[in-house]
Design an enzyme around this catalytic site. Sequence first.
Site, PDB file in Angstrom:
ATOM      1  CG  ASP A  67      -2.062   0.949   1.115  1.00 52.15           C
ATOM      2  OD1 ASP A  67      -2.287   1.492   0.022  1.00 52.15           O
ATOM      3  OD2 ASP A  67      -2.738   1.187   2.134  1.00 52.15           O
ATOM      4  N   GLY A  68       0.327   2.323  -0.556  1.00 52.33           N
ATOM      5  CA  GLY A  68       1.000   3.630  -0.479  1.00 52.33           C
ATOM      6  C   GLY A  68       1.596   4.097  -1.797  1.00 52.33           C
ATOM      7  N   GLY A 106       0.073   5.387  -4.393  1.00 50.73           N
ATOM      8  CA  GLY A 106      -0.524   6.656  -4.814  1.00 50.73           C
ATOM      9  C   GLY A 106       0.056   7.823  -4.018  1.00 50.73           C
ATOM     10  CG  HIS A 164      -0.041   1.781  -9.169  1.00 47.23           C
ATOM     11  ND1 HIS A 164      -0.272   1.448  -7.859  1.00 47.23           N
ATOM     12  CD2 HIS A 164      -1.139   2.482  -9.582  1.00 47.23           C
ATOM     13  CE1 HIS A 164      -1.460   1.915  -7.491  1.00 47.23           C
ATOM     14  NE2 HIS A 164      -1.997   2.550  -8.516  1.00 47.23           N
ATOM     15  CD  GLU A 170     -13.339  -5.370  -2.308  1.00 47.29           C
ATOM     16  OE1 GLU A 170     -12.136  -5.670  -2.140  1.00 47.29           O
ATOM     17  OE2 GLU A 170     -14.255  -6.221  -2.271  1.00 47.29           O
ATOM     18  CD1 TRP A 219     -12.743  -5.620  -9.981  1.00 44.04           C
ATOM     19  CD2 TRP A 219     -11.883  -4.982 -11.943  1.00 44.04           C
ATOM     20  NE1 TRP A 219     -12.104  -6.705 -10.533  1.00 44.04           N
ATOM     21  CE2 TRP A 219     -11.569  -6.341 -11.745  1.00 44.04           C
ATOM     22  CE3 TRP A 219     -11.429  -4.361 -13.124  1.00 44.04           C
ATOM     23  CZ2 TRP A 219     -10.830  -7.092 -12.662  1.00 44.04           C
ATOM     24  CZ3 TRP A 219     -10.700  -5.106 -14.032  1.00 44.04           C
ATOM     25  CH2 TRP A 219     -10.408  -6.456 -13.799  1.00 44.04           C
ATOM     26  CG  LEU A 222       9.568 -17.052  -3.091  1.00 47.73           C
ATOM     27  CD1 LEU A 222       9.261 -17.038  -1.599  1.00 47.73           C
ATOM     28  CD2 LEU A 222      10.075 -15.687  -3.530  1.00 47.73           C
TER      29      LEU A 222
END
Length: 268
Positions: free
Chosen positions: A39-40, A42, A56, A86, A88, A150
């Site tokens: 997150d973050g 933007g 992004h 969500e 979208w 991994l």
Amino acid sequence: MLEKIWRKKPTSIDEEPFSVRVDKVRKNSVPIHVAIIMDGNGRWAKLRNLPRVAGHHEGMKTVRKVTRFANQLGIGVLTLYAFSTENWKRPRFEVDFLMKLPGEFLTTYLPELIKENVRVEMIGDFSALPLHTRNAIKNAMEATAYNDGLILNFAMNYGSRLELVNMVKEISELAKDDKIDLTDIDECLIESHLMTSHLPEPDLLIRTSGEVRLSNFMLWQLAYSEFVFTDVYWPDFDEEYFLEAIEEFQMRSRRFGSVTDEVNIVRS
Ligand code: FPP
């Protein structure tokens, strides 16, 4: 404001060098599965007067860094929340950009992932993704299917509530068709109908950017995970912040509802 842009963790004089700290990570209690809410992006871009999508794009480079570092530490599964059911609702341009990122990431880094024995997987509703996104992911999954290092697991068009609704529908169908009895419904059966049925539960959840919520991410699977929240925006998250989260994890006492004081038991 500037402090936020350039904020890097201040290194104190007596702090051990990064490589020494990496060596000190206890290999027998590294989390088997780490899940990250990235997150973050933007806000990272906004601070620099850049469009949100620049955040992004920068965040994609962090994906490479954390993948390599997770592999180096011997983590088994790294699940990255790349696009929620969500998301979208975001502007069309941003959604289109986010849908192109797996393609760009995998075109650029697939040879490296293959070389480093990483297996690419995905959870989420594959069918609603644009064809080019599906093709990029499918191609990477096929090309890495026999790798046993991994697991880099992208949560793409993933929502935990959707996953739970689907699980209930599938189990109800089985009951309706008399393939199972109601007494057969237990945690094991439920887990076998989740998108993560083939994966262990996350031992550690990390969320960047200072937000402290789950945002419809792995609600069942995170029941006994350790949570680490960091203020740093995802594009600034790096090996050092990741190491800090692992160090924090290794200090925790995991009891799974019991009373043992043993530090950091990774549930088998
Ligand atoms: C949340 O930040 C981030 C996302 C919804 C997208 C995450 C995607 C990436 C990090 C790139 C993924 C790369 C690959 C290879 C799939 P936000 O936009 O909500 O940030 P904000 O809260 O600051 O606005």
